[in-house]
Design an enzyme around this catalytic site. Structure first.
Site, PDB file in Angstrom:
ATOM      1  N   GLY A  73      55.647  62.450 -27.238  1.00 61.36           N
ATOM      2  CA  GLY A  73      55.314  62.864 -28.595  1.00 61.36           C
ATOM      3  C   GLY A  73      55.500  64.368 -28.782  1.00 61.36           C
ATOM      4  O   GLY A  73      55.978  64.831 -29.816  1.00 61.36           O
ATOM      5  N   CYS A 326      42.964  67.805 -24.955  1.00 55.63           N
ATOM      6  CA  CYS A 326      43.550  69.114 -24.697  1.00 55.63           C
ATOM      7  C   CYS A 326      42.519  70.216 -24.804  1.00 55.63           C
ATOM      8  O   CYS A 326      42.762  71.336 -24.389  1.00 55.63           O
ATOM      9  CB  CYS A 326      44.689  69.362 -25.674  1.00 55.63           C
ATOM     10  SG  CYS A 326      45.764  67.943 -25.780  1.00 55.63           S
TER      11      CYS A 326
END
Ligand SMILES: *Cc1c(COP(=O)(O)O)cnc(C)c1O
Length: 387
Positions: A73, A326
């Protein structure tokens, strides 16, 4: 339930569907040829790449020629954004939002250092984007507008079809990161003005390391990876055949399971969420409950640390997240919740539960009965918590 994992972190990654694994296996064993080879052994593999492309196109309401396979992605986001900027080199502005995935946000930050003017549209308390603000941010110097279709932390769905039209009124290109919407809500690109769209395989029950980039027919495209002639010159590098077959199969299955996602999975999510809200005081949903993907809930618990909740859930075999994978490891609350103005006291205590078609009612009950004493225990030792 002790040895069993309860996996409710599907916005971070998903299990490979067994049918997907079966479909890809022969391309890791028998059919290892290079699809570009002259010999039949290699060449026969090319037909399976073509089939994967058709399966993706069919899920998206696109044409196979509009589909390019990438490595993830993130690569799709990067190549879409950089191509759009190359297409209009005289335009120097980028419009995006404060709640994008780091794959978009951090690239835009780097582009800002290179001289681009980047505007990040704000969101309201529910995480919604105001179309009038978008309209004001875009002008005839805007090269690209990039707004995600669904948010990975809250599940919020954004009106990207309308935003694409607004972008086009000013001659800007429109890209959307659709990693979290594909397979969860129906998508039909045929009658939209979306120019570029990114997908990731591992959020869709295909393996990690495969992505899709949709490039609307007629759009100019400047490749990110330069080399051989694979993917019609749009993405050099020998094709990841097994993963292409896998993501094709995953797309076919996603289409088949779409109704289930929006009935059974949604009902499980709603059950889990409503039970938690009912049984834990000072808890509330982060996000727009009217306009969310069916698998995601993000719940704020006042006066405790999300990381502590996660550790105790983990001990009980429950895999969840405090937001974006993240941001894990940093003590900053998520940029998405901060953009929504969620107070620090509850942004820190936020928990994202993201379901899949593999979850069960028993698992939801196990999460509820495990979570409630965890919250009580953490609040009992929180210096800020007062009954
Ligand atoms: C996971 C994710 C990505 C990154 O996809 P990778 O295949 O892991 O590179 C990008 N955008 C969103 C919204 C995501 O959730």
């Amino acid at each position: 339930m002790n040895n069993k994992i309860v996996y409710v972190d599907n916005n971070a990654t998903t299990a490979v569907d067994p049918e997907v694994f079966e479909a890809m296996k022969p391309f890791l064993t028998q059919f290892y040829g290079n699809p570009s080879s002259i010999h039949y052994f290699g060449g026969q593999v090319a037909a399976h790449i073509a089939k994967g492309r058709e399966q993706i196109a069919s899920l998206l309401g696109a044409e196979p020629s509009e589909i390019t396979f990438t490595s993830c992605g993130t690569e799709s986001d990067s190549s879409a954004i950089l191509s759009a900027l190359n297409t209009c080199p005289t335009r120097r502005k980028i419009v995006t939002s404060k709640v994008e995935h780091p794959a978009v946000l951090n690239l835009c930050k780097q582009l800002r250092n290179k001289g681009y003017i980047v505007s990040e549209a704000p969101v309201d308390k529910l995480g919604r984007i105001d179309l009038n603000i978008i309209k004001e941010l875009i002008d005839t110097d805007t090269a690209l507008v990039s707004i995600m279709w669904a948010n990975n932390e809250t599940g919020n769905i954004y009106p990207v079809e309308k935003i694409a039209e607004i972008a086009h009124e000013k001659g800007a290109i429109f890209h959307t990161d659709a990693v979290q919407s594909v397979g969860k809500i129906p998508i039909n690109l045929k009658n939209t003005q979306i120019d570029l769209l990114s997908i990731s395989g591992h959020k869709l029950h295909a393996p990690k390391g495969i992505g899709i980039l949709y490039v609307k027919k007629g759009m100019r495209f400047y490749p990110f990876m330069i080399g051989g002639h694979q993917e019609n010159g749009r993405r050099a590098g020998t094709e990841n055949v097994a993963s292409i077959v896998a993501i094709g199969k995953a797309a076919e299955l996603a289409g088949k399971h779409m109704a289930f996602e929006n009935s059974e999975v949604k009902e499980l999510r709603d059950y889990l969420e409503s039970q938690i809200l009912k049984k834990v005081k000072n808890s509330r949903v982060n996000g727009d409950i009217e306009n969310r993907v069916p698998n995601t809930t993000n719940i704020a618990f006042d006066m405790i640390e999300g990381e502590a909740i996660l550790l105790l859930l983990d001990k009980a075999g429950i895999c969840a997240s405090s937001g974006s994978a993240c941001t894990t490891g940093s003590l900053e609350p998520s940029h998405v919740l901060r953009a929504m103005g969620v107070p620090y006291t509850s942004a820190h205590g936020s928990l994202r539960l993201s379901l899949s078609r593999y979850n069960t009612k028993e698992e939801m009950d196990y999460i509820i009965e495990t979570l409630i004493p965890i919250i009580a225990k953490l609040r009992a030792i929180s210096p800020y918590w007062k009954e």
